[in-house]
Each structure stands twice: as structure tokens, then as C-alpha cells.
Enzyme design. Structure first.
Site, PDB file in Angstrom:
ATOM      1  N   SER A  88       0.830  -1.211   0.000  1.00 40.29           N
ATOM      2  CA  SER A  88       0.000   0.000   0.000  1.00 40.29           C
ATOM      3  C   SER A  88       0.858   1.251   0.000  1.00 40.29           C
ATOM      4  CB  SER A  88      -0.935  -0.001   1.208  1.00 40.29           C
ATOM      5  OG  SER A  88      -0.202   0.123   2.398  1.00 40.29           O
TER       6      SER A  88
ATOM      7  N   ARG B 119       0.298   3.574  -3.192  1.00 41.79           N
ATOM      8  CA  ARG B 119      -0.345   4.862  -2.937  1.00 41.79           C
ATOM      9  C   ARG B 119       0.482   5.995  -3.538  1.00 41.79           C
ATOM     10  NH1 ARG B 119      -0.105   4.801   2.064  1.00 41.79           N
ATOM     11  NH2 ARG B 119      -2.074   3.752   2.420  1.00 41.79           N
TER      12      ARG B 119
ATOM     13  N   ASN C 225      -0.695   8.021  -6.998  1.00 37.88           N
ATOM     14  CA  ASN C 225      -0.960   9.455  -6.962  1.00 37.88           C
ATOM     15  C   ASN C 225      -0.091  10.212  -7.934  1.00 37.88           C
ATOM     16  OD1 ASN C 225      -2.877  10.702  -4.806  1.00 37.88           O
ATOM     17  ND2 ASN C 225      -2.062   8.837  -3.895  1.00 37.88           N
TER      18      ASN C 225
END
Lengths: 156, 276
Positions: B211, B215, B219
Site C-alpha cells: 500500500s 499509494r 498518486n
């Protein structure tokens, strides 16, 4: 977007950077910051202490001033008292002296009076004798009447 | 747009921008830079993304150099200029570590600092106009250039795997191998549900690095993609979209770096906690 050795390279680079940061960057910065923090704290404490000390000193000074003021007042009062004492004493001395002079003068005058009276007595007696002589036209034996004359002069 | 001379479609333009400069073993057996996406793919695992590694190295080195120089000339007198800036960052990191990390480990704060600043710098490359550096590179004869290291999953996974190794290391060091294993096996449902527990905790453990990496990558990749799409518009209208997006992106740049750092601190804190 292929997964390849780049990942391993990045991992190694990350480890190296972190190690370098931990070894050479973090400690001096944090140590200096802590040191400054401590210095500021110490400074604040010292300032507070200084303020307290100043108040204390001011109080002490005020006490000293009050004390010396009291002392000065006391001294002035004492001096005043002493001055009045001295004046009084001088007055007394002067009065005494004056009295003494007065009594002396009185005594002198008395003496003079007595002396003058005695002289007058002698003179009167001799005058009486002369008068009697001229009245009687005869020498009166002075020696024979001396006692009587003396008695007479005594009664004057 | 970058590769002049070729007939450019939107698709090829985007693909070109998303291709790393890859160094590896070519199909003819020699080592060299891949000339196109297919060649790069054929290199398989044994290849490097020269641009990702290069940019991240330069940025990391710049960060270390700046902080090192300031650290050397640190003064306890009134700080000025750069020192103020550095100190406020260090203070910020320190506060975060103190707030989230309860164990005793001299490594966490410097790690958080490195993570934070390095990721910020790598993300900030996104704000450089999309075509500027690739175009300059193409003039110098370099065909592909992807300037934002964090849009390369290799970079984000490289970092998160590093964090994962630290989590494993400190879990075993603090709790002992048995304690760590027990935490994985007898939690949350007691020993009768051991396989289920193991599965649940295993997923939990693996999810941390995955994660973290995805992440950040997601992004930044999305942000970069939007910049590329905006760059496809006619040049006179681009500013009306790229400017607001860039301003918004500054927030994402900082936020993603902050999230990454905070999670690193939290994960390491969890690794240090003996009582679950």
C-alpha cells in the site's frame, strides 16, 4: 513500467541515504538545536532570577534609606536638644555670675556706706566739739569727755 | 513535442512519455539502452531505469548535501536563512516522530527525514513542465526520459521494500522470533483459528509495503498523466488547465510525502510494540 533491477538500486540508494543522514546530518542539527533550547531556558531562568534579585536589592536599599533617614532625624533632634541645653546652661551661668557681681557690689556699697557713716560720725563729733568749744569758750578737756563723746557718736 | 520528425498521435505521445530510459541486455546479446518500449520489455528483470535512478540519486544527493552543509555550520546563536528552514523541517519531523513513535530507536527520525525530503523532491519533479527535460534530452540524443522517479513503481517499491525489511528486522529484534510468530499466528482469534489468523496477519503485513508503494506511485502517476493530457491541448489553452492542476499538485506532492513518512513511523512503531 517494468519491474526490474531499478527497484534494488532504489532500495540500496534509500539505505545509503538514510545511513548518511543518520550518521552525519541528524546528530549535529539536533544537538545544536537542543543546546540552543537549553541556553534559552537557562537564559529565561537567569532573567527571572535577576528580576527577583533586583526587587530584593531595591527593598534592601529602601530599608537602608529609611534607616539612615531615621538616624539623621535622631541626630538633628539630639543636636537641637544639646543646643538648648547649652543655651540654658550659659543663661544659668550668666545669671549666677550676675548675682555674684550684684552681691559683691552690694557688699562693697554697704562697706562704703558704713565707712562714710563712720567718717560722718567722726566729723559730726568733731563738729560738736568745736561747737561746744565755741559755746563754752573754754577748752574742754577732750580727754575727759572722750568717753561721753564716743557714747554720743555711738547713738547717732 | 518531443520526438520531432515522427508522426505523432496522442497515443504514441503518451506512451513515449511513460517510457523509462532503460539500460540492459539487448536481444542481440550486447548491453545498451533500449530503443523502444518493446526492447525495454524484452530486457526483463535484469535492466535498469537510468532516468529513475539518476534523478533520484541527484535529488537525494542534493538533499544530503544541503543538510550536511547546514549541519556542519550549525550555530547555537541566532540562526539565519537556510538554517532556520532546515531547523523548522527537523523540528517538524521530530514532532511527528515523538507523537507517533513510542519506542527507543535513534534511526527512525533520520529515516523519516530522509523519506520525507527525498520523496518531496522526487515528487516536485512533476511540476517541471512535462516536455522540458525530455525535449532537452532528445536534443542531446537521449530518446526516452521520465523525470519523476516516483511515477516509476520500481522507485516506490524499492523504498517500501526497504521499509518492509526494517519492519521485519525490528519486529524480530524487539519481540523475538517467537514473539513475532506468535503475533502472526495467535491474533486476533486465539490459537484455534491459527490458519485463519496467519492468513489475516500475513495479508496485513504484506499490505503495508504494497500500500505504501502503490499509494505514492498511483498518486504521482495519475498526476503526471493529467499533465501529459493537458500537454496534448493546443498550446494557447494549456495554461488554463496546467496552472490550476500544478497548484493543486503542490498539495499532493507534500501530502504524499507526508503520508509516506507518517506511515513509515507508524509501521515501525507497531514493529516495536511488544503488547499488541
Amino acid at each position: 513500467m517494468n519491474i526490474n533491477l531499478t527497484m534494488l538500486g532504489q532500495l540500496i540508494m534509500f539505505a545509503m541515504f538514510t545511513w548518511f543522514c543518520m550518521k552525519f546530518i541528524w546528530p549535529p542539527i539536533v544537538v545544536a538545536m537542543e543546546e540552543r533550547k537549553k541556553r534559552i531556558e537557562d537564559g529565561l531562568i537567569a532573567a527571572e532570577r535577576g528580576i527577583a534579585e533586583e526587587a530584593e536589592a531595591q527593598q534592601k536599599a529602601q530599608e537602608l534609606i529609611d534607616k539612615s533617614k531615621n538616624q539623621a532625624a535622631e541626630i538633628i533632634a539630639n543636636a537641637g536638644k544639646q543646643a538648648t541645653n547649652m543655651v540654658d546652661e550659659a543663661k544659668n551661668v550668666a545669671v549666677e555670675e550676675a548675682d555674684k557681681v550684684k552681691t559683691q557690689a552690694q557688699a562693697h556699697i554697704d562697706q562704703e556706706v558704713i565707712r562714710a557713716r563712720n567718717e560722718l560720725k567722726g566729723q559730726v563729733s568733731s563738729l560738736v566739739m568745736q561747737g561746744v568749744n565755741s559755746v563754752l569758750e573754754k577748752e574742754v578737756d577732750a580727754k575727759a569727755h572722750q568717753d561721753m563723746l564716743n557714747k554720743l557718736s555711738q547713738t547717732l | 513535442m518531443s520526438a520531432a520528425g515522427e508522426v505523432l498521435t496522442s497515443g504514441s505521445y503518451i506512451k513515449h512519455h511513460l517510457q523509462n530510459l532503460t539500460y540492459g541486455r539487448l536481444s542481440d546479446g550486447s548491453w545498451g539502452l533500449a530503443h523502444n518500449a518493446a526492447e525495454a520489455k524484452d530486457m526483463g528483470f535484469w535492466a535498469f531505469h537510468v532516468d529513475t535512478l539518476g534523478f533520484s540519486f541527484v535529488l537525494g544527493a542534493a538533499f544530503l548535501f544541503l543538510f550536511y552543509r547546514v549541519g556542519k555550520t550549525m550555530t547555537t546563536e541566532t540562526p539565519s536563512g537556510v538554517q532556520n528552514f532546515i531547523e523548522s523541517i527537523v523540528d517538524f519531523i521530530n514532532e511527528n516522530v515523538r507523537g507517533s513513535f513510542n519506542g527507543k530507536n535513534m534511526m527512525v527520525a533520520p529515516l523519516a527525514l530522509t523519506t520525507f525530503i527525498w520523496i518531496i523532491l522526487m515528487n516536485t519533479m512533476d511540476l517541471v513542465p512535462v516536455d522540458l527535460l525530455p525535449h532537452l534530452a532528445s536534443i542531446l540524443g537521449v530518446q526516452y526520459l521520465k523525470v519523476v522517479p516516483t511515477t516509476d513503481p520500481n522507485a516506490t517499491f524499492g523504498m517500501s521494500i526497504g521499509i518492509f525489511l526494517l519492519i521485519l528486522y525490528y519486529s524480530i529484534k524487539e519481540k523475538g522470533a517467537g514473539g513475532f510468530a506468535a503475533e502472526l499466528m495467535f491474533h486476533p482469534f486465539g490459537k484455534f483459528m491459527l490458519p485463519f489468523n496467519l492468513f489475516l496477519e500475513g495479508v496485513n503485513l504484506i499490505a503495508k509495503p504494497v500500500s505504501l508503494a502503490l499509494r505514492l506511485f498511483g498518486n504521482m502517476y495519475a498526476g503526471e498523466m493529467i499533465f501529459i493530457l493537458i500537454a496534448l491541448l493546443p498550446f494557447w489553452i494549456q495554461w488554463s488547465l496546467s496552472l490550476p492542476w500544478a497548484i493543486f499538485h503542490i498539495l499532493i506532492v507534500l501530502l504524499q510525502a507526508f503520508i509516506f513518512m507518517t506511515l513509515v513511523i507508524v509501521y515501525l512503531d507497531m514493529a516495536h510494540q511488544k503488547e499488541h
